[in-house]
Design an enzyme around this catalytic site. Structure first.
Site, PDB file in Angstrom:
ATOM      1  N   HIS A 134       0.798  -1.005  -0.030  1.00  0.00           N
ATOM      2  CA  HIS A 134       0.127   0.122  -0.011  1.00  0.00           C
ATOM      3  C   HIS A 134       0.889   1.212   0.035  1.00  0.00           C
ATOM      4  O   HIS A 134       2.169   1.027   0.725  1.00  0.00           O
ATOM      5  CB  HIS A 134      -0.626  -0.076   1.075  1.00  0.00           C
ATOM      6  CG  HIS A 134      -2.580   0.835   1.628  1.00  0.00           C
ATOM      7  ND1 HIS A 134      -1.799   1.768   1.848  1.00  0.00           N
ATOM      8  CD2 HIS A 134      -3.858   1.448   1.297  1.00  0.00           C
ATOM      9  CE1 HIS A 134      -2.809   2.488   1.648  1.00  0.00           C
ATOM     10  NE2 HIS A 134      -3.271   2.393   1.392  1.00  0.00           N
ATOM     11  N   ASP A 211       3.298  -4.335   8.239  1.00  0.00           N
ATOM     12  CA  ASP A 211       1.723  -3.856   7.854  1.00  0.00           C
ATOM     13  C   ASP A 211       0.747  -4.553   8.245  1.00  0.00           C
ATOM     14  O   ASP A 211       0.903  -5.841   7.359  1.00  0.00           O
ATOM     15  CB  ASP A 211       1.742  -2.991   6.943  1.00  0.00           C
ATOM     16  CG  ASP A 211       1.031  -2.109   6.615  1.00  0.00           C
ATOM     17  OD1 ASP A 211      -0.551  -2.356   6.926  1.00  0.00           O
ATOM     18  OD2 ASP A 211       0.645  -1.407   5.693  1.00  0.00           O
ATOM     19  N   GLN A 214      -4.460  -5.701   7.441  1.00  0.00           N
ATOM     20  CA  GLN A 214      -5.019  -5.760   6.164  1.00  0.00           C
ATOM     21  C   GLN A 214      -4.877  -7.489   7.089  1.00  0.00           C
ATOM     22  O   GLN A 214      -6.114  -8.805   6.665  1.00  0.00           O
ATOM     23  CB  GLN A 214      -5.228  -6.259   4.898  1.00  0.00           C
ATOM     24  CG  GLN A 214      -5.207  -5.252   4.064  1.00  0.00           C
ATOM     25  CD  GLN A 214      -6.915  -4.553   4.035  1.00  0.00           C
ATOM     26  OE1 GLN A 214      -7.651  -5.711   4.360  1.00  0.00           O
ATOM     27  NE2 GLN A 214      -6.665  -3.108   3.759  1.00  0.00           N
ATOM     28  N   LYS A 237     -10.342  -1.232  10.574  1.00  0.00           N
ATOM     29  CA  LYS A 237     -10.407  -2.262   9.751  1.00  0.00           C
ATOM     30  C   LYS A 237     -10.501  -3.134  10.406  1.00  0.00           C
ATOM     31  O   LYS A 237     -10.746  -4.923  10.007  1.00  0.00           O
ATOM     32  CB  LYS A 237      -9.063  -2.008   8.549  1.00  0.00           C
ATOM     33  CG  LYS A 237      -9.172  -1.342   7.761  1.00  0.00           C
ATOM     34  CD  LYS A 237      -7.507  -1.474   6.879  1.00  0.00           C
ATOM     35  CE  LYS A 237      -7.278  -0.192   6.187  1.00  0.00           C
ATOM     36  NZ  LYS A 237      -8.372   0.099   4.993  1.00  0.00           N
ATOM     37  N   CYS A 375      -5.005   2.053  -3.772  1.00  0.00           N
ATOM     38  CA  CYS A 375      -3.622   2.655  -3.212  1.00  0.00           C
ATOM     39  C   CYS A 375      -2.246   1.859  -3.085  1.00  0.00           C
ATOM     40  O   CYS A 375      -1.920   2.309  -2.796  1.00  0.00           O
ATOM     41  CB  CYS A 375      -3.609   3.368  -1.706  1.00  0.00           C
ATOM     42  SG  CYS A 375      -4.934   4.608  -1.965  1.00  0.00           S
TER      43      CYS A 375
HETATM   44  N1  PLP Z   1      -1.691  -0.525   4.835  1.00  0.00           N
HETATM   45  C1  PLP Z   1      -2.574  -1.342   4.263  1.00  0.00           C
HETATM   46  C2  PLP Z   1      -2.358  -3.300   3.102  1.00  0.00           C
HETATM   47  C3  PLP Z   1      -3.917  -1.138   4.053  1.00  0.00           C
HETATM   48  O1  PLP Z   1      -5.063  -1.642   2.899  1.00  0.00           O
HETATM   49  C4  PLP Z   1      -4.361   0.493   4.209  1.00  0.00           C
HETATM   50  C5  PLP Z   1      -5.652   0.902   4.046  1.00  0.00           C
HETATM   51  O2  PLP Z   1      -6.449   0.223   3.273  1.00  0.00           O
HETATM   52  C6  PLP Z   1      -3.203   1.124   5.329  1.00  0.00           C
HETATM   53  C7  PLP Z   1      -1.747   0.688   5.430  1.00  0.00           C
HETATM   54  C8  PLP Z   1      -3.990   2.768   5.504  1.00  0.00           C
HETATM   55  O3  PLP Z   1      -4.641   2.428   6.723  1.00  0.00           O
HETATM   56  P1  PLP Z   1      -5.841   3.388   6.927  1.00  0.00           P
HETATM   57  O4  PLP Z   1      -5.885   5.037   5.862  1.00  0.00           O
HETATM   58  O5  PLP Z   1      -5.831   3.142   8.079  1.00  0.00           O
HETATM   59  O6  PLP Z   1      -4.119   4.119   7.719  1.00  0.00           O
END
Ligand code: PLP
Length: 417
Positions: A134, A211, A214, A237, A375
């Site tokens: 992401h 991270d 997900q 999430k 993203c």
């Molecule tokens: N990392 C991953 C794999 C994501 O799917 C997302 C959001 O879709 C993020 C980071 C960013 O999360 P947030 O927008 O809640 O900070």
């Protein structure tokens, strides 16, 4: 196989109806159709218990934390720190001092890139991220790398959406100081082998940030067992509120890192001769925090802990299997992301229409999916795609949702093909 065999596999002891009944938002119609919510990788819906916890906090206990000499402030502080303790236990952090409240995964990664990165990255050092990250696990590293003269390099991902571990091995050397890896790809659903990656990275002295945006909703994560150095995730999430997240870090790293932001709460004492920073975790929590967010996060942890998580996992896997098979049987669509180990994310493209047009037709039928690059532009570029349609399932989704999605896609095919 007959056309409808995929439906028969949806037999599970997990009580999806009982879980679904806890989500008031799912009981509505959208555009004249029962809502079919399949955008769970973007954000999950909230159970009544989370909504009530937040409402009751504001209704009865709202106050600022840590500093008030009155009953409401004591109650707010107790709930705020109680939620931190719940999260610490949930991820098996050795102490709750290592659980930092953030705005979400993005802020957690920015905190590490900015605070740890500026201190530890030297010119010529390397940060490895996977090619399917992401943007929030790419851009913060690029920003600090540019500042200090380090490099951000992709770990290759194959056509199926799987990290090439042999190439990863060959990329590792003593100049690699950080490996920042998504536990699960939001765009493709691939589950990455973080434990292998952590072991290999540690062998060359690199730190690893996972991270978990997900993965956190899908299975229990034990930070001590996987031995990650940092873990970031978002409440929204995992059935909690937006604007709230967690960064876990190893204590010896957090102790020596400089604060990310300055302000109230993060100081022990302030004078013009010099300022002494507060202890963990407050050193990293400048300003009035998102107290209601923490309360909601605590309630989301309670919700998850009250579930049959392995039953939920089986249910989600069955949904994915059924949905993918139905999509293939419908014809005209191609799955994007076919890793053997996946969460219930079904990304796909059509040979007859742009993802956005398909998304619009689904929306007219009350079906919420996401379209675009999710993203994760680098992996879309690698696949030569402008984006995909992504149906992402959660534990409250049902066979009826898959049936509605397939009917919607059949209609899209009829109109657009
Ligand atoms: N990392 C991953 C794999 C994501 O799917 C997302 C959001 O879709 C993020 C980071 C960013 O999360 P947030 O927008 O809640 O900070």
């Amino acid at each position: 196989m007959s056309c409808c065999n995929w439906r028969l596999s949806l037999l599970t002891s997990f009580d999806v109806a009982a879980v679904r009944a806890q989500f008031p938002i799912l009981q509505q119609e959208v555009n004249g159709h029962p809502l079919v919510y399949l955008d769970n990788a973007a954000t999950t819906q909230k159970p009544e218990s989370v909504i009530e916890a937040i409402a009751n906090y504001y209704r009865f206990d709202n106050s600022n934390v840590h500093r008030g000499a009155h009953a409401l402030s004591d109650r707010a502080t107790e709930q705020f720190e109680g939620a931190r303790n719940k999260v610490a236990e949930f991820i098996n952090s050795p102490t709750s001092l290592q659980v930092l409240w953030t705005r979400g995964t993005t802020e957690g990664i920015n905190l590490v890139a900015s605070s740890w990165g500026r201190e530890h990255l030297q010119p010529g050092d390397r940060v490895l991220v996977s090619a399917m990250e992401h943007h929030s696990n790419i851009v913060p590293w690029q920003m600090v790398a540019q500042e200090v003269g380090a490099k951000v390099e992709p770990i290759p991902v194959d056509e199926l959406g799987v990290i090439d571990l042999a190439v990863f091995d060959s990329l590792l050397d003593e100049r690699v100081k950080m490996v920042a890896l998504g536990h699960v790809s939001n765009a493709l659903g691939s589950i990455n082998p973080v434990e292998d990656v952590i072991q290999k990275a540690h062998a060359v002295g690199a730190k690893v940030l996972v991270d978990a945006a997900q993965s956190i909703a899908h299975w229990p994560i034990d930070v001590q067992r996987i031995d990650c150095d940092f873990l970031a995730f978002s409440a929204h999430k995992m059935f909690g509120p937006t604007g709230m997240g967690v960064l876990y870090g190893k204590r010896e790293l957090l102790e020596t890192m400089r604060p990310y932001q300055g302000g109230g709460e993060m100081i022990e004492s302030v004078s013009f001769a010099g300022t002494v920073y507060n202890r963990l975790p407050y050193k990293f929590e400048a300003g009035t925090p998102n107290i209601a967010g923490a309360v909601g996060m605590g309630a989301a942890v309670d919700f998850l802990r009250g579930l049959d998580r392995s039953g939920a996992d089986t249910h989600e896997k069955q949904l994915l299997g059924a949905a993918e098979q139905a999509l293939i049987e419908l014809g005209g669509f191609k799955l994007v992301g076919r890793a053997e180990h996946k969460v219930a994310v079904m990304s796909f493209v059509a040979d007859f229409a742009h993802p956005q047009d398909i998304g619009m037709i689904l929306d007219q039928q009350g079906i919420a999916v996401r379209t675009g690059n999710h993203c994760a532009q680098p992996i879309m570029d690698q696949y030569g795609l402008p984006g995909t349609v992504r149906a992402s399932f959660s534990l409250y989704n049902t066979q009826a949702d898959i049936d509605a999605l397939m009917a919607g896609l059949a209609k899209a095919k009829m109109f657009l093909a």
